[in-house]
Design an enzyme around this catalytic site. Structure first.
Site, PDB file in Angstrom:
ATOM      1  N   HIS A 147      -0.180   1.362  -0.650  1.00  0.00           N
ATOM      2  CA  HIS A 147      -0.583   2.209   0.469  1.00  0.00           C
ATOM      3  C   HIS A 147      -1.376   3.423  -0.021  1.00  0.00           C
ATOM      4  CE1 HIS A 147       2.631   0.040   2.602  1.00  0.00           C
ATOM      5  NE2 HIS A 147       2.088   0.477   3.725  1.00  0.00           N
ATOM      6  N   ASN A 178       2.573   1.807  -8.818  1.00  0.00           N
ATOM      7  CA  ASN A 178       2.911   1.904  -7.407  1.00  0.00           C
ATOM      8  C   ASN A 178       4.383   2.260  -7.203  1.00  0.00           C
ATOM      9  OD1 ASN A 178       2.620   1.609  -4.564  1.00  0.00           O
ATOM     10  ND2 ASN A 178       3.331  -0.501  -4.691  1.00  0.00           N
TER      11      ASN A 178
END
Length: 304
Positions: A147, A178
């Protein structure tokens, strides 16, 4: 800071610049009772350009009619800005991802009954099928769907959280990054809402040059899937913090898209905002000097 750029990656620029770009005013607040239904772009006023209105009319330009003819079948491309429930995004059709994503964080937006398990990654059908990523592009690639505007930033609304799962708000990200250091940076951004009136976060990819064995500089990056989704070499976050005292503070971070130990202090990834502007081809916070003369920029080595 040089040790951050392993593998001889170079991030151009070294001094602070305040910038004149993004094109969207970085201000506005949620009304009482939480955010309204319309997208974030509607809540961020665009400052009009007055100089053009004050200038005398220009004489006719020869060939102007011909230029109008050139557009009669439509122009090949224009900047693609999307205003979602929880963020504003500028899309890059070539990379199949965002140039930047802008979101506003406040304490009240970080809590709510939204359920991440009820959200699914999905294609952004507002992007032409030639230019958008699909879930199939990520399967077996070895990269997470990372994201840019984080889902956990928008618990206040199930729709707002679901909007963060459009693949236009996603970039191929090394899983270790991440899930570790980048996740720590996202948590830190949320923690800043405890001490600031507003926290604006602008996130995006970087494709930085590196020197190869022949002594020449190249920009090289992997692509994944049949749609050739670009894998960034680095990611940036630019934070604009509105203090309760009226001061505004800037913090700018860059992380390589590679495994980064989560024990490394986040301060080690601070860079001057100008270095991101030069590398990304963007200019940030265009209206900041019109709104305050109490500005502090936090970079590596400064008191933070």
């Amino acid at each position: 800071m040089q040790r951050l750029w392993g593998g001889r990656w170079l991030l151009p620029g070294a001094t602070l610049a305040l910038g004149v770009g993004l094109g969207v005013g970085l201000r506005g607040a949620w009304p009482e009772g939480g955010p309204p239904a319309e997208g974030l772009l509607a809540r961020l006023p665009v400052v009009p350009v007055l100089a053009a209105a004050a200038a005398p009319p220009s004489p006719p330009v020869p060939g102007g009619a011909a230029r109008g003819e050139l557009a009669k079948y439509g122009l090949p491309g224009l900047p693609q800005v999307r205003s979602r429930e929880s963020y504003v995004l500028c899309y890059d059709a070539r990379s199949r991802g965002a140039l930047w994503v802008l979101e506003q964080l406040r304490r009240e937006t970080l809590s709510g009954s939204s359920d991440r398990a009820a959200c699914d990654f999905q294609e952004d059908e507002s992007v032409h099928e030639y230019h958008r990523a699909t879930n199939a592009d990520y399967r077996g690639s070895g990269f997470d769907r990372g994201h840019l505007a984080a889902a956990a930033n928008h618990r206040w609304s199930q729709r707002a959280m679901q909007d963060t799962f459009y693949l236009s708000n996603v970039a191929p990200q090394v899983p270790h990054l991440n899930q570790k250091a980048w996740n720590n940076l996202e948590k830190y951004c949320r923690s800043l809402t405890k001490y600031n009136k507003n926290v604006y976060v602008c996130t995006g990819p970087l494709f930085l040059p590196r020197m190869e064995a022949d002594g020449k500089m190249y920009i090289k990056y992997q692509v994944i899937g049949k749609n050739n989704v670009a894998v960034p070499t680095h990611f940036f976050k630019v934070l604009i913090l509105e203090k309760l005292s009226g001061e505004i503070e800037l913090r700018s971070y860059v992380m390589p898209n590679s495994p980064v130990e989560e024990t490394i202090p986040l301060e080690r990834f601070l860079v001057p905002i100008e270095s991101i502007e030069r590398a990304a081809g963007l200019l940030f916070v265009p209206n900041i000097l019109k709104r305050t003369n109490r500005l502090q920029a936090i970079t590596a080595g400064s008191n933070s």
